[in-house]
Every structure is written in C-alpha cells, then in structure tokens.
Design an enzyme around this catalytic site. Structure first.
Site, PDB file in Angstrom:
ATOM      1  N   TYR A 154       0.945  -1.109  -0.266  1.00 52.45           N
ATOM      2  CA  TYR A 154       0.042  -0.120  -0.146  1.00 52.45           C
ATOM      3  C   TYR A 154       0.854   1.335  -0.186  1.00 52.45           C
ATOM      4  O   TYR A 154       0.539   2.288  -0.855  1.00 52.45           O
ATOM      5  CB  TYR A 154      -0.922   0.066   1.237  1.00 52.45           C
ATOM      6  N   LYS A 158       1.150   4.244  -2.798  1.00 47.42           N
ATOM      7  CA  LYS A 158       0.719   5.506  -2.393  1.00 47.42           C
ATOM      8  C   LYS A 158       1.934   6.677  -2.919  1.00 47.42           C
ATOM      9  O   LYS A 158       1.616   7.677  -3.220  1.00 47.42           O
ATOM     10  CB  LYS A 158       0.170   5.683  -1.173  1.00 47.42           C
TER      11      LYS A 158
HETATM   12  P1  NAP Z   1     -13.314   2.311   1.037  1.00 45.78           P
HETATM   13  O1  NAP Z   1     -14.248   2.853   1.977  1.00 45.78           O
HETATM   14  O2  NAP Z   1     -12.750   0.971   1.245  1.00 45.78           O
HETATM   15  O3  NAP Z   1     -13.807   2.826  -0.556  1.00 45.78           O
HETATM   16  C1  NAP Z   1     -12.780   2.082  -1.606  1.00 45.78           C
HETATM   17  C2  NAP Z   1     -13.409   2.258  -3.040  1.00 45.78           C
HETATM   18  O4  NAP Z   1     -12.624   2.092  -4.062  1.00 45.78           O
HETATM   19  C3  NAP Z   1     -14.817   1.711  -3.206  1.00 45.78           C
HETATM   20  O5  NAP Z   1     -15.695   2.684  -3.483  1.00 45.78           O
HETATM   21  C4  NAP Z   1     -14.318   0.555  -4.197  1.00 45.78           C
HETATM   22  O6  NAP Z   1     -15.348   0.271  -5.121  1.00 45.78           O
HETATM   23  C5  NAP Z   1     -13.243   1.211  -5.083  1.00 45.78           C
HETATM   24  N1  NAP Z   1     -12.593   0.391  -5.664  1.00 45.78           N
HETATM   25  C6  NAP Z   1     -11.702  -0.730  -5.190  1.00 45.78           C
HETATM   26  N2  NAP Z   1     -11.065  -1.091  -6.223  1.00 45.78           N
HETATM   27  C7  NAP Z   1     -11.492  -0.616  -7.152  1.00 45.78           C
HETATM   28  C8  NAP Z   1     -11.364  -0.948  -8.767  1.00 45.78           C
HETATM   29  N3  NAP Z   1     -10.543  -1.783  -9.269  1.00 45.78           N
HETATM   30  N4  NAP Z   1     -11.905  -0.309  -9.446  1.00 45.78           N
HETATM   31  C9  NAP Z   1     -12.995   0.958  -9.294  1.00 45.78           C
HETATM   32  N5  NAP Z   1     -13.146   1.178  -7.886  1.00 45.78           N
HETATM   33  C10 NAP Z   1     -12.361   0.326  -7.114  1.00 45.78           C
HETATM   34  O7  NAP Z   1     -11.960   3.209   0.984  1.00 45.78           O
HETATM   35  P2  NAP Z   1     -11.865   4.846   1.586  1.00 45.78           P
HETATM   36  O8  NAP Z   1     -11.246   4.766   2.963  1.00 45.78           O
HETATM   37  O9  NAP Z   1     -13.041   5.640   1.145  1.00 45.78           O
HETATM   38  O10 NAP Z   1     -10.464   5.190   0.336  1.00 45.78           O
HETATM   39  C11 NAP Z   1     -10.599   5.992  -0.347  1.00 45.78           C
HETATM   40  C12 NAP Z   1      -9.212   6.288  -0.993  1.00 45.78           C
HETATM   41  O11 NAP Z   1      -8.756   6.945  -0.030  1.00 45.78           O
HETATM   42  C13 NAP Z   1      -8.232   5.211  -1.289  1.00 45.78           C
HETATM   43  O12 NAP Z   1      -7.479   5.599  -2.442  1.00 45.78           O
HETATM   44  C14 NAP Z   1      -7.569   4.969   0.067  1.00 45.78           C
HETATM   45  O13 NAP Z   1      -6.371   4.373  -0.164  1.00 45.78           O
HETATM   46  C15 NAP Z   1      -7.403   6.490   0.361  1.00 45.78           C
HETATM   47  N6  NAP Z   1      -6.912   6.641   1.960  1.00 45.78           N
HETATM   48  C16 NAP Z   1      -7.765   6.115   2.817  1.00 45.78           C
HETATM   49  C17 NAP Z   1      -7.390   6.524   3.992  1.00 45.78           C
HETATM   50  C18 NAP Z   1      -8.599   5.937   5.226  1.00 45.78           C
HETATM   51  O14 NAP Z   1      -7.905   6.124   6.539  1.00 45.78           O
HETATM   52  N7  NAP Z   1      -9.637   5.520   4.792  1.00 45.78           N
HETATM   53  C19 NAP Z   1      -6.378   7.067   4.527  1.00 45.78           C
HETATM   54  C20 NAP Z   1      -5.474   7.352   3.618  1.00 45.78           C
HETATM   55  C21 NAP Z   1      -5.716   7.213   2.243  1.00 45.78           C
HETATM   56  P3  NAP Z   1     -16.071  -1.043  -4.909  1.00 45.78           P
HETATM   57  O15 NAP Z   1     -16.932  -1.197  -3.836  1.00 45.78           O
HETATM   58  O16 NAP Z   1     -17.250  -0.891  -6.109  1.00 45.78           O
HETATM   59  O17 NAP Z   1     -15.065  -2.085  -5.467  1.00 45.78           O
END
Ligand code: NAP
Length: 246
Positions: A154, A158
């Site tokens: 990861y 990133k």
């Molecule tokens: P999440 O709730 O797990 O949502 C992830 C999203 O990514 C889902 O809508 C999923 O869609 C989509 N996704 C995954 N694989 C995909 C693919 N192959 N094609 C299209 N869509 C795909 O995660 P989140 O926390 O909202 O994270 C969103 C972004 O923020 C990510 O890039 C994550 O790395 C980043 N981020 C999150 C955090 C945190 O603490 N939450 C911190 C730093 C960065 P489906 O369900 O339709 O597969």
C-alpha cells in the site's frame, strides 16, 4: 462553483469517494460515480445527488484493467464530450508483513491504487490536452510519505502515486492542467473500520489533533483543488492528517 463541469470520481460508491462525489455535485458539477463491485452503493449515491437537485450517473469500471478503462473513458467522452475533473480515489488494502505478503496481494494493491490512476490519466490525457484545462486529483496517503509496517504494498502504491502526480504535473503544466495529490491520514471509512477500538485509540494518540479524520475533511480539499481558486497550485501533495506527518 463547478457549474458546467463534468467530474469523474473513481470508487465513489463508498467512503471518501462517495463524499467527494456528493460535494462536487452539490457545487454544480455533473458527476460520474464510478464503482467496481458496489453497484447498489453507487446507485444510492446518484439517487441522493439527484434528490438534492444535482446530476450524476453511476458507471462500472475496474480501474486496474487497462482495456476496460479505455472503453470506460471512451463511453464517458462520447456521452458527456469532456471531463474537467478527474479524482483518482479508488483504492484497496491487503495488509501483511512483507515476509508473509503474497505476490497476488502485492500486485492487487499496486494494480488498483497506482496502475488504476495511470490508466485513467493515460486514457484521458488526449482529451485534457486538447481542451487545455483540467484538474487531476490523486488520493494518495500519509502511508506513502511515512511508510507503515504491514503496508509495504500500500505504501509503495501511494508513494508511487506521488511520483506519478509530480511527473504528470510537469508534463501538463503548459496546457493549463493542474495535477495534485491529497494524502489523507486515518479517515473513518470501511477501510479503517476493521481496526479494534484499542488500535484506534493508540492511533489517535499519534495524531496531534487527537482524532481520526472525517470523509468531509478530504472532500473539502478536493473541492478546492477542483475549482479555479487552486489554479496556481500544481504538483503538490497536501496532507489532511490532523498533523500526523508534520
Ligand atoms: P473504502 O471505503 O474501502 O472504498 C474504496 C473504494 O474504492 C470503493 O468505492 C471501491 O469500489 C473502490 N475500488 C476498489 N477497487 C476498485 C477498482 N478496481 N475499480 C474501481 N473502484 C475500485 O476506502 P476509503 O477509505 O474511502 O478510501 C478511498 C481512497 O482514500 C483510497 O485510495 C484509499 O487508499 C485512500 N485513503 C484512505 C484512508 C483512510 O483512512 N480511510 C487514508 C489514506 C488514504 P467497489 O466497492 O465498487 O469495489
């Protein structure tokens, strides 16, 4: 306001992407709510946006698939004629210590988080360059800046996204296209739900502002980067992490 703008948010059925889609739509953009598996969630987001007077469409695409991404972008451009704002938000985790990490888990994370953003930018580059304007916002992570034990795949994805952001920002700068990255800290979504309360407490003690972030904290910055107020900002990585990475 983003009236007249078309925005594509990848992975927008849940979590941070969902909040970004709703925020951009609330500010006037027509939003393509991309999903991979979560069709019902994406359709819910669209229904909520429409209920609030906005305009959106749910569209399926696995962003890690180069050919599928090309067809997806083609379909959007045929229908909407342009994309002004691209938010590469789709992301996954497959955490493990490196000595136990499988090749599949390494590849799956890199393919979605890094290659997915490449695919979208690559297939939209001609359209962006032709229109001589655009905003590309890549959702990175503090893990890509600080590293994180158990997240070598990861963190690598990133950190790679930051390199991609800066290189594309340089390539596109003469065309009036801004490319920036947002690096969230720990945000309350499905991605972080699996953590125990104790782990969350310990983590919060490492955050100067003393709490996990909310999806709105990220969406508000994306809104700023998507609008004309950020026209003189490109190639930057902006952390939204309660001070964790300072
Ligand atoms: P999440 O709730 O797990 O949502 C992830 C999203 O990514 C889902 O809508 C999923 O869609 C989509 N996704 C995954 N694989 C995909 C693919 N192959 N094609 C299209 N869509 C795909 O995660 P989140 O926390 O909202 O994270 C969103 C972004 O923020 C990510 O890039 C994550 O790395 C980043 N981020 C999150 C955090 C945190 O603490 N939450 C911190 C730093 C960065 P489906 O369900 O339709 O597969």
């Amino acid at each position: 306001m983003l009236t007249g703008k078309v925005a594509l948010v990848t992975g927008a059925g849940r979590g941070i992407g969902r909040e970004i889609a709703q925020t951009l739509a609330k500010n006037g953009a027509v939003v393509i709510v991309n999903y991979n598996g979560s069709k019902a969630d994406a359709e819910n987001v669209v229904a909520e946006i429409e209920k609030n007077g906005g305009s959106a469409e749910a569209m399926q695409c696995n962003v890690s698939d180069f050919a599928a991404s090309e067809a997806f972008v083609k379909e959007i451009l045929e229908k909407y004629k342009k994309i002004d704002i691209l938010v590469n938000n789709a992301g996954v985790t497959r955490d493990n210590l490196i000595m136990r990490m499988s090749e599949q888990d390494y590849d799956a994370v890199l393919d979605t988080n890094l290659k997915g953003a490449f695919n979208m930018i690559r297939h939209l580059s001609r359209s962006f360059i032709k229109q001589k304007s655009g905003k590309i916002i890549n959702i990175s992570s503090v893990s890509g800046i600080l590293g994180n034990a158990g997240q070598s795949n990861y963190s690598a994805s990133k950190a790679g996204l930051i390199g991609l952001t800066k290189s594309v920002a340089r390539e596109f700068s003469s065309r009036g296209i801004n490319v920036n990255a947002v690096a969230p800290g720990f945000i309350d979504t499905d991605m972080t739900k699996a953590m125990t309360d104790d782990a969350k407490k310990e983590l919060s003690s490492m955050i100067p502002l003393g709490r996990m972030g909310k999806t709105k904290d990220i969406a508000d910055l994306v809104l700023f980067l998507a609008g004309s107020s950020s026209d003189y900002i490109t190639g930057q990585v902006i952390c939204v992490d309660g001070g964790m990475s300072m």
